[in-house]
Design an enzyme around this catalytic site. Structure first.
Site, mmCIF file in Angstrom:
data_model
loop_
_atom_site.group_PDB
_atom_site.id
_atom_site.type_symbol
_atom_site.label_atom_id
_atom_site.label_comp_id
_atom_site.label_asym_id
_atom_site.label_seq_id
_atom_site.Cartn_x
_atom_site.Cartn_y
_atom_site.Cartn_z
ATOM 1 N N ALA A 42 -2.129 49.479 43.137
ATOM 2 C CA ALA A 42 -3.470 49.582 43.904
ATOM 3 C C ALA A 42 -3.115 49.540 45.585
ATOM 4 O O ALA A 42 -4.247 50.165 46.138
ATOM 5 C CB ALA A 42 -4.400 48.341 43.764
ATOM 6 N N GLY A 61 -1.000 51.664 46.444
ATOM 7 C CA GLY A 61 -0.370 53.152 46.682
ATOM 8 C C GLY A 61 -1.844 54.172 46.931
ATOM 9 O O GLY A 61 -2.945 53.896 46.842
ATOM 10 N N ARG A 106 2.287 42.883 44.865
ATOM 11 C CA ARG A 106 3.760 42.443 45.257
ATOM 12 C C ARG A 106 3.685 41.719 46.520
ATOM 13 O O ARG A 106 3.077 41.955 47.591
ATOM 14 C CB ARG A 106 4.772 43.575 45.464
ATOM 15 C CG ARG A 106 4.778 44.277 44.194
ATOM 16 C CD ARG A 106 6.155 44.991 44.057
ATOM 17 N NE ARG A 106 6.143 46.332 44.809
ATOM 18 C CZ ARG A 106 7.035 47.455 44.853
ATOM 19 N NH1 ARG A 106 8.167 46.700 43.909
ATOM 20 N NH2 ARG A 106 6.995 48.053 45.404
ATOM 21 N N LYS A 129 8.661 60.365 32.044
ATOM 22 C CA LYS A 129 7.581 60.135 31.550
ATOM 23 C C LYS A 129 7.294 60.261 30.222
ATOM 24 O O LYS A 129 6.514 59.511 29.580
ATOM 25 C CB LYS A 129 6.343 60.970 32.512
ATOM 26 C CG LYS A 129 6.521 60.642 33.974
ATOM 27 C CD LYS A 129 5.600 61.588 34.561
ATOM 28 C CE LYS A 129 5.333 61.045 36.170
ATOM 29 N NZ LYS A 129 4.396 61.639 36.929
ATOM 30 N N ARG A 136 6.032 57.435 26.934
ATOM 31 C CA ARG A 136 4.934 57.843 26.094
ATOM 32 C C ARG A 136 5.616 57.621 24.624
ATOM 33 O O ARG A 136 4.729 56.923 23.695
ATOM 34 C CB ARG A 136 4.754 59.506 25.991
ATOM 35 C CG ARG A 136 3.679 60.151 26.993
ATOM 36 C CD ARG A 136 3.517 61.344 26.776
ATOM 37 N NE ARG A 136 2.366 61.850 27.851
ATOM 38 C CZ ARG A 136 1.820 62.959 27.643
ATOM 39 N NH1 ARG A 136 2.046 63.769 26.776
ATOM 40 N NH2 ARG A 136 1.166 63.500 28.555
HETATM 41 N N1 LIG Z 1 0.137 65.220 40.460
HETATM 42 C C1 LIG Z 1 0.611 65.322 41.538
HETATM 43 O O1 LIG Z 1 0.642 66.135 42.620
HETATM 44 C C2 LIG Z 1 0.975 63.896 42.135
HETATM 45 C C3 LIG Z 1 1.481 63.704 43.423
HETATM 46 C C4 LIG Z 1 1.938 62.342 43.773
HETATM 47 C C5 LIG Z 1 2.107 61.413 42.925
HETATM 48 N N2 LIG Z 1 1.422 61.800 41.357
HETATM 49 C C6 LIG Z 1 1.662 60.573 40.465
HETATM 50 O O2 LIG Z 1 0.521 59.649 41.005
HETATM 51 C C7 LIG Z 1 0.964 58.332 40.578
HETATM 52 C C8 LIG Z 1 1.159 57.287 41.567
HETATM 53 O O3 LIG Z 1 1.720 57.873 42.687
HETATM 54 P P1 LIG Z 1 1.512 57.597 44.247
HETATM 55 O O4 LIG Z 1 1.856 58.752 44.908
HETATM 56 O O5 LIG Z 1 0.056 57.208 44.311
HETATM 57 O O6 LIG Z 1 2.156 56.369 44.559
HETATM 58 P P2 LIG Z 1 2.510 55.483 46.030
HETATM 59 O O7 LIG Z 1 1.429 55.913 46.746
HETATM 60 O O8 LIG Z 1 3.865 55.486 46.238
HETATM 61 O O9 LIG Z 1 1.977 53.890 45.395
HETATM 62 C C9 LIG Z 1 2.984 53.322 44.645
HETATM 63 C C10 LIG Z 1 2.266 51.928 44.311
HETATM 64 O O10 LIG Z 1 3.011 51.312 43.085
HETATM 65 C C11 LIG Z 1 3.405 49.945 43.427
HETATM 66 N N3 LIG Z 1 4.733 49.628 43.004
HETATM 67 C C12 LIG Z 1 5.912 50.515 42.905
HETATM 68 N N4 LIG Z 1 6.883 49.715 42.446
HETATM 69 C C13 LIG Z 1 6.130 48.619 41.648
HETATM 70 C C14 LIG Z 1 6.995 47.316 40.848
HETATM 71 N N5 LIG Z 1 8.007 47.517 40.740
HETATM 72 N N6 LIG Z 1 5.863 46.597 40.530
HETATM 73 C C15 LIG Z 1 4.372 46.626 41.256
HETATM 74 N N7 LIG Z 1 3.918 47.722 41.831
HETATM 75 C C16 LIG Z 1 4.726 48.453 42.078
HETATM 76 C C17 LIG Z 1 3.381 50.092 45.104
HETATM 77 O O11 LIG Z 1 3.119 48.746 45.533
HETATM 78 P P3 LIG Z 1 3.791 48.335 47.033
HETATM 79 O O12 LIG Z 1 2.832 48.543 48.016
HETATM 80 O O13 LIG Z 1 4.094 46.676 46.925
HETATM 81 O O14 LIG Z 1 4.992 49.201 47.220
HETATM 82 C C18 LIG Z 1 2.373 50.828 45.363
HETATM 83 O O15 LIG Z 1 1.142 50.223 45.166
HETATM 84 C C19 LIG Z 1 2.532 58.543 39.787
HETATM 85 O O16 LIG Z 1 2.216 58.522 38.491
HETATM 86 C C20 LIG Z 1 2.908 59.981 40.485
HETATM 87 O O17 LIG Z 1 3.621 60.686 39.539
HETATM 88 C C21 LIG Z 1 0.871 63.071 41.259
#
Ligand SMILES: NC(=O)c1ccc[n+]([C@@H]2O[C@H](COP(=O)([O-])OP(=O)(O)OC[C@H]3O[C@@H](n4cnc5c(N)ncnc54)[C@H](OP(=O)(O)O)[C@@H]3O)[C@@H](O)[C@H]2O)c1
Length: 309
Positions: free
Chosen positions: A13, A15, A37, A134, A138
């Site tokens: 959350a 992120g 975390r 991914k 699944r």
């Molecule tokens: N389709 C698209 O164009 C696109 C683009 C980007 C992302 N996505 C997808 O969106 C999803 C989320 O990506 P995002 O870019 O939103 O991620 P993000 O902004 O990097 O956020 C990651 C989150 O995950 C948490 N996290 C990471 N490792 C963890 C662990 N071991 N235990 C608990 N929490 C953990 C982080 O916590 P901390 O704050 O503590 O680090 C942060 O809250 C992914 O599935 C990604 O593939 C899709």
């Protein structure tokens, strides 16, 4: 549809997408729990997000995917788990899946996907196992018999659309634009907040149980030629189109080291191979978000491009 609002645990959350998921869970009146975390509150932006979620009623739980005991405690309090950790860490969900299986109280799991359908993409030989990881999650979810919904939202608008699909640029061009392939293959962009709204709508819905929720909203599915046309009409000017044929794009991908070539790989997947749109949605295994939830107001690509003027 089930009237009772499930209790939800959101992992990730702090992120980008995860924050919107938590916000919409609260907005739609779900008792919302957020796994935090230890390091997150030290980052001012993340601390602000946590404060805001807490002010709106979220329960913050200390823990992480690396700490199994914390996961057990968190999962046992809820009925739905949504994970939104970064794609490179998706295999870390294996422990979460084990915990969900053992807890036995989870009636829906939404793993971290939020992109193109990993079982449908046609570029698995060149994506450094991005989609294979991914797909592996699944298969594990299905093997464990955990009830699931997979969210296949395709591109988020903040990814590639701000540059009008121009690798290396941050804003849309106003003179010349590269068009990949023949420019006629359609891809999908959906705003993060809208992905979150559709996801939250789907998680208590029996129509999405053990299915893929695809997002292909009308007004958000366009080819590169069409995107250029929309942009030209907004800026009142024709752009010079430079076509980059498939073999040239493949050569550029090959010449560019990983991970810098990933943007071009996603462009190749979506705008040359048509991985967002080449298949019809099979009603046995999938459903389309705007058809299930016609009341969700989403931002169209045209509206998004308006904000870039
Ligand atoms: N389709 C698209 O164009 C696109 C683009 C980007 C992302 N996505 C997808 O969106 C999803 C989320 O990506 P995002 O870019 O939103 O991620 P993000 O902004 O990097 O956020 C990651 C989150 O995950 C948490 N996290 C990471 N490792 C963890 C662990 N071991 N235990 C608990 N929490 C953990 C982080 O916590 P901390 O704050 O503590 O680090 C942060 O809250 C992914 O599935 C990604 O593939 C899709």
């Amino acid at each position: 549809m089930d009237e009772k609002k499930s209790k939800v645990l959101i992992i990730g959350a702090t992120g980008n997408l995860g924050y919107h998921l938590a916000q919409f869970s609260l907005k739609f009146s779900h008792p919302t729990f957020v796994l935090v975390r230890d390091s997150a509150p030290n980052d001012p932006v993340k601390a602000q997000k946590l404060q805001s979620l807490s002010n709106c009623g979220a329960t913050l739980i200390k823990g992480s995917l690396e700490d199994e005991k914390s996961l057990v405690g968190a999962v046992k309090q809820v009925e739905v788990v949504i994970c939104s950790i970064p794609s490179k860490h998706v295999l870390e969900q294996m422990v979460l899946i084990r915990v969900i299986k053992e807890a036995g109280c989870i009636k829906r799991f939404i793993p971290s996907e939020f992109g193109a359908d990993p079982d449908r993409i046609q570029i698995s030989d060149m994506d450094y196992n991005f989609y294979l990881r991914k797909a592996e999650i699944r298969r594990l979810v299905e093997a464990e018999g955990i009830p699931y919904t997979y969210i296949s939202c395709n591109f988020l608008t903040s990814y590639l659309l701000p540059s009008l699909v121009q690798p290396g640029l941050k804003t849309p061009p106003r003179d010349k634009i590269r068009v990949f392939g023949d420019g006629n293959v359609k891809a999908v962009f959906v705003k993060e907040q809208d992905v979150a709204a559709f996801t939250i709508c789907s998680m208590d819905d029996p129509r999405t149980l053990n299915k893929v929720l695809y997002l292909r909203p009308p007004g958000n599915v366009y080819s590169m030629n069409e995107l250029v046309e929309i942009w030209e009409s907004k800026i009142g000017k024709k752009l010079e189109k430079i076509y980059v044929p498939e073999d040239e794009l493949l050569m550029k991908i090959k010449e560019t080291p990983y991970p810098d070539n990933m943007q071009m790989i996603f462009i190749y997947s979506a705008f040359v191979k048509g991985d967002h749109t080449y298949f019809d949605i099979d009603s046995h295994s999938g459903a389309e978000g705007t058809q299930l939830y016609p009341n969700v107001k989403y931002a169209t690509i045209s509206e998004f491009l308006e904000t870039l003027l």
